[in-house]
Design a protein around this motif. Structure first.
Motif, PDB file in Angstrom:
ATOM      1  N   HIS A  80      -2.180  14.065  14.248  1.00  0.00           N
ATOM      2  CA  HIS A  80      -2.793  13.635  13.022  1.00  0.00           C
ATOM      3  C   HIS A  80      -1.666  12.600  12.558  1.00  0.00           C
ATOM      4  N   PRO A  81      -2.008  11.321  12.268  1.00  0.00           N
ATOM      5  CA  PRO A  81      -1.117  10.550  11.719  1.00  0.00           C
ATOM      6  C   PRO A  81      -0.442  10.844  10.444  1.00  0.00           C
ATOM      7  N   GLY A  82      -1.196  11.576   9.672  1.00  0.00           N
ATOM      8  CA  GLY A  82      -0.855  11.957   8.093  1.00  0.00           C
ATOM      9  C   GLY A  82      -1.072  10.621   7.336  1.00  0.00           C
ATOM     10  N   PRO A  83      -1.272  10.903   6.238  1.00  0.00           N
ATOM     11  CA  PRO A  83      -1.527  12.016   5.433  1.00  0.00           C
ATOM     12  C   PRO A  83      -2.648  12.790   5.871  1.00  0.00           C
ATOM     13  N   GLU A 113       0.936  -1.148   0.081  1.00  0.00           N
ATOM     14  CA  GLU A 113       0.157  -0.012  -0.027  1.00  0.00           C
ATOM     15  C   GLU A 113       0.811   1.113  -0.015  1.00  0.00           C
ATOM     16  N   PRO A 114       0.377   2.427  -0.509  1.00  0.00           N
ATOM     17  CA  PRO A 114       1.296   3.466  -0.351  1.00  0.00           C
ATOM     18  C   PRO A 114       1.644   4.041   0.985  1.00  0.00           C
ATOM     19  N   SER A 115       2.976   4.645   0.891  1.00  0.00           N
ATOM     20  CA  SER A 115       3.408   4.973   2.152  1.00  0.00           C
ATOM     21  C   SER A 115       4.546   6.282   1.884  1.00  0.00           C
ATOM     22  N   THR A 116       4.482   7.242   2.608  1.00  0.00           N
ATOM     23  CA  THR A 116       5.687   8.333   2.501  1.00  0.00           C
ATOM     24  C   THR A 116       6.341   8.260   4.050  1.00  0.00           C
ATOM     25  N   GLU A 159      -3.816  -3.122  12.737  1.00  0.00           N
ATOM     26  CA  GLU A 159      -2.752  -2.243  13.733  1.00  0.00           C
ATOM     27  C   GLU A 159      -2.055  -1.577  12.685  1.00  0.00           C
ATOM     28  N   HIS A 160      -1.285  -0.746  13.330  1.00  0.00           N
ATOM     29  CA  HIS A 160      -0.028   0.159  12.732  1.00  0.00           C
ATOM     30  C   HIS A 160       0.648   0.352  13.922  1.00  0.00           C
ATOM     31  N   PRO A 161       1.290  -0.685  14.467  1.00  0.00           N
ATOM     32  CA  PRO A 161       1.983  -0.620  15.897  1.00  0.00           C
ATOM     33  C   PRO A 161       3.210   0.720  16.044  1.00  0.00           C
TER      34      PRO A 161
HETATM   35  N1   CP Z   1       0.867   7.430   9.041  1.00  0.00           N
HETATM   36  C1   CP Z   1       1.432   6.822   8.062  1.00  0.00           C
HETATM   37  O1   CP Z   1       1.281   5.781   8.080  1.00  0.00           O
HETATM   38  O2   CP Z   1       1.733   7.693   6.903  1.00  0.00           O
HETATM   39  P1   CP Z   1       2.146   6.892   5.380  1.00  0.00           P
HETATM   40  O3   CP Z   1       1.118   6.212   4.903  1.00  0.00           O
HETATM   41  O4   CP Z   1       2.692   8.124   4.598  1.00  0.00           O
HETATM   42  O5   CP Z   1       3.366   6.074   5.884  1.00  0.00           O
END
Ligand code: CP
Length: 304
Positions: free
Chosen positions: A259-262, A51-54, A132-134
């Motif tokens: 805020h976790p972003g984006p 999945e996308p992520s920065t 989860e996103h630990p």
């Molecule tokens: N908060 C977070 O997981 O950002 P990304 O999707 O940019 O990794």
């Protein structure tokens, strides 16, 4: 205890969380100074994101490099996954190249847990479906602790798409273990039906939810996980659940905005609130690197 993998916050103890947060504070000194140490010399860290992520992918890359590890990324769209190779075969292939840690994000909940059974490498969950996103939960707790000195006894209000949010779940598991009070607020269509069983208080009214909050955390509206629209219009969501400075004034005077972003600016959080003195959103990003340095150090030490 964190042993081979980091798959979830749910099974961590309060002691594990304290160990990670304390170490992350030490790692932040490296991050704010030389940005180099040989703590992970000779180790190899690989990222595979479906999945996308920065933030998450890049901060793991930088964390590995700042600690002296070798680093590689599998770009899913141009890898043999695109030719039909299974995830298990992909991970076994990486293991045969002598990697030590694989960090993965996948849209299916439980994927990292499944992978862990097929490899001796350490697996880190960088977000699995809505589960989860630990590392996000840990960096959020680090940021709150830095700002407030403690997590115990704080009221944290999480606002937004609770239903689809792995960030909300990791924060709820972690914050409850650390003695915080957690309130969640969402339209009823974005609120899981039995959320109270996680020990939180649920609200459909944001003005009530933020009263006396020490922390207000907005969540991204995850349109990609919604099969059909779960609220009538973005304008209506913004009017009833958007976080702005008027809403923040209803919380404690020293409330912080996270805020976790984006961010979908001017949807879940107004641009003006996100840029205001309440906001610690950019500090969350920096702490993300420190927490990921700490996780890599702990996992590689356990491997030794
Ligand atoms: N908060 C977070 O997981 O950002 P990304 O999707 O940019 O990794």
């Amino acid at each position: 205890m964190v042993e081979k993998d980091l798959l979830e916050i749910k099974s961590l103890s309060q002691k594990d969380i304290i160990e990670i947060l304390d170490l992350a504070s030490d790692m932040k000194k490296i991050l704010s100074g030389e940005k180099y140490s040989n703590i992970l010399k000779g180790k190899t860290v690989i990222t595979i994101f479906f999945e996308p992520s920065t933030r998450t992918r890049l901060s793991f890359e930088l964390a590995a490099k700042y600690l002296g590890a070798h680093y590689g990324n599998i770009e899913v769209s141009t890898s043999s996954v695109a030719k039909g190779e299974s995830l298990i075969d992909t991970v076994r292939t990486v293991e045969m190249m002598k990697a030590d840690v694989v960090i993965t994000r996948h849209n299916m909940s439980g994927t990292p847990h499944m992978l862990s059974k097929y490899t001796n490498m350490s697996i880190v969950n960088a977000g699995d479906g809505i589960n989860e996103h630990p590392t996000q939960g840990l960096l959020d707790m680090m940021t709150i602790k830095e700002k407030k000195g403690t997590l115990k006894g704080l009221k944290v209000t999480i606002v937004g798409d609770i239903m689809h949010s792995r960030v909300a779940r990791s924060n709820i598991w972690g914050l409850k273990k650390m003695g915080s009070e957690v309130a969640v607020c969402a339209p009823s269509t974005l609120m899981p039906s039995q959320i109270e069983k996680m020990g939180v208080k649920a609200y459909n009214n944001i003005e009530e939810a933020v009263i006396d909050a020490d922390v207000v955390m907005g969540l991204r509206i995850q349109l990609e996980r919604q099969k059909s629209g779960l609220f009538p219009t973005v304008d209506e969501y913004k009017e009833y659940f958007g976080i702005n400075e008027r809403i923040l004034k209803l919380a404690k005077p020293d409330v912080i905005l996270m805020h976790p972003g984006p961010i979908n600016r001017n949807v879940e959080v107004t641009a003006s609130a996100a840029n205001s003195s309440y906001s610690v959103i950019e500090e969350q990003v920096t702490n993300g690197v420190a927490v990921r340095m700490a996780i890599l150090k702990i996992l590689c030490e356990r491997r030794n």
